[in-house]
Design an enzyme around this catalytic site. Sequence first.
Site, mmCIF file in Angstrom:
data_model
loop_
_atom_site.group_PDB
_atom_site.id
_atom_site.type_symbol
_atom_site.label_atom_id
_atom_site.label_comp_id
_atom_site.label_asym_id
_atom_site.label_seq_id
_atom_site.Cartn_x
_atom_site.Cartn_y
_atom_site.Cartn_z
ATOM 1 N N LYS A 67 30.437 26.135 41.125
ATOM 2 C CA LYS A 67 31.572 25.832 41.999
ATOM 3 C C LYS A 67 31.112 25.600 43.437
ATOM 4 O O LYS A 67 31.535 24.643 44.086
ATOM 5 C CB LYS A 67 32.603 26.968 41.929
ATOM 6 C CG LYS A 67 33.224 27.137 40.548
ATOM 7 C CD LYS A 67 34.312 28.196 40.523
ATOM 8 C CE LYS A 67 33.784 29.593 40.736
ATOM 9 N NZ LYS A 67 32.884 30.033 39.631
ATOM 10 N N THR A 68 30.250 26.474 43.938
ATOM 11 C CA THR A 68 29.728 26.293 45.305
ATOM 12 C C THR A 68 28.897 25.023 45.406
ATOM 13 O O THR A 68 28.971 24.294 46.403
ATOM 14 C CB THR A 68 28.877 27.511 45.701
ATOM 15 O OG1 THR A 68 29.670 28.701 45.608
ATOM 16 C CG2 THR A 68 28.357 27.367 47.123
ATOM 17 N N ASP A 112 35.370 30.278 49.189
ATOM 18 C CA ASP A 112 34.952 30.928 47.953
ATOM 19 C C ASP A 112 35.830 32.164 47.717
ATOM 20 O O ASP A 112 36.339 32.764 48.674
ATOM 21 C CB ASP A 112 33.484 31.337 48.058
ATOM 22 C CG ASP A 112 32.865 31.631 46.707
ATOM 23 O OD1 ASP A 112 33.520 31.358 45.682
ATOM 24 O OD2 ASP A 112 31.725 32.129 46.669
ATOM 25 N N THR A 161 37.284 32.727 40.417
ATOM 26 C CA THR A 161 36.925 33.139 39.060
ATOM 27 C C THR A 161 38.140 33.661 38.309
ATOM 28 O O THR A 161 38.072 33.896 37.107
ATOM 29 C CB THR A 161 35.850 34.240 39.101
ATOM 30 O OG1 THR A 161 36.336 35.336 39.889
ATOM 31 C CG2 THR A 161 34.569 33.718 39.725
ATOM 32 N N ARG A 220 23.057 29.872 36.540
ATOM 33 C CA ARG A 220 22.490 30.906 37.419
ATOM 34 C C ARG A 220 21.641 31.888 36.620
ATOM 35 O O ARG A 220 20.553 32.287 37.037
ATOM 36 C CB ARG A 220 23.610 31.643 38.159
ATOM 37 C CG ARG A 220 23.107 32.791 39.042
ATOM 38 C CD ARG A 220 24.252 33.455 39.773
ATOM 39 N NE ARG A 220 24.815 32.566 40.784
ATOM 40 C CZ ARG A 220 26.071 32.603 41.190
ATOM 41 N NH1 ARG A 220 26.913 33.474 40.653
ATOM 42 N NH2 ARG A 220 26.495 31.776 42.124
#
Length: 342
Positions: A67-68, A112, A161, A220
């Site tokens: 997302k970032t 965020d 999230t 990640r």
Amino acid sequence: MCAQRVVSPAPEPDERQFEAALRPSTLADFAGQPHVREQLAIAIEAARRRGEAMDHVLLCGPPGLGKTTLAAIIAQELSVPLDQTAGPILQKKLDLTGILSNMRARQVFFIDEIHRLLPDIEEILYSALEDFRLDILIGTGPGARTHSISLPRFTAVGATTRQGLLSAPLRGRFGIVLRLDPYDEETLAQIVHRSARLLEIEIASDAACEIARRGRGTPRIANRLLRRVRDFAQVRADGRIDHPVAKAALDLLKVDPFGLDDVDQKIMRTVLVKYGGGPVGLATIAASIDEQSDTIEEVYEPYLIQLGFLDRTPRGRIATDRAFDYFEVPRGRFAGAQNPLF
């Protein structure tokens, strides 16, 4: 780094710089999420042709899926600056007011964990996102008045999230709502290959697939496992990562072929063995393995449910037939199993 943190999708403090070096900067380099890339490509191109700010974007999905990265890509593709913050950081109205008052035309503003905004700060966003207006209250009591400041049209990108925690008024002000899903093994292997190339690591295709298989569908986590395997290869091998080296390193980390670590296995064996497959309450599981309930619910359970090992029911957590087969636990009543009638 212990196994518990290796497969956690939350970023570790010491790996943010590492992540930044591996993040793609264009949509063409971004692997996976084809529906997200297609919608963003159309919206970005349309905004460029009109010379306008792109519509506001809300990115939803589990942590670690990009997302970032996508927020940075949107700014890069639009050739505009990126300003970013996070919901927990904004504690006072002045924090958000100061950021918005310095906004430039067509700029991308990334928030965020937007679901963690305080209610009074969230209310400031309503007029800013919809009318590009900042309302400031001047004075107190009977003499108080509202002063409005016009804002240049900008693009807000929110990441969450937990979409269900967003209020309906805030969610309704995002014109583009995109859901990111866990990655398949093939796409994750491509990401591992790309990361290895950027880190100048020699890795075999079957080794990349092995890391991807245990990456829980999350880039990640796959990149984190790659770092640990790289360390193992440099110390215990000749520096090249082949399949035996990758498997030995991942086994040493106690990450099994499904990407399950010690905590995942403790959860499942508690449900399977101690409570006969359930139903068993979340608080009971947490007390049995000495872990926080919210950590189990938000970090570990979603992946176990995706694998088809665990079900959430009104009576509690229940292990599936697939879990009994995978963990090789015979079906039947066990000491301490709860009565399913209660």
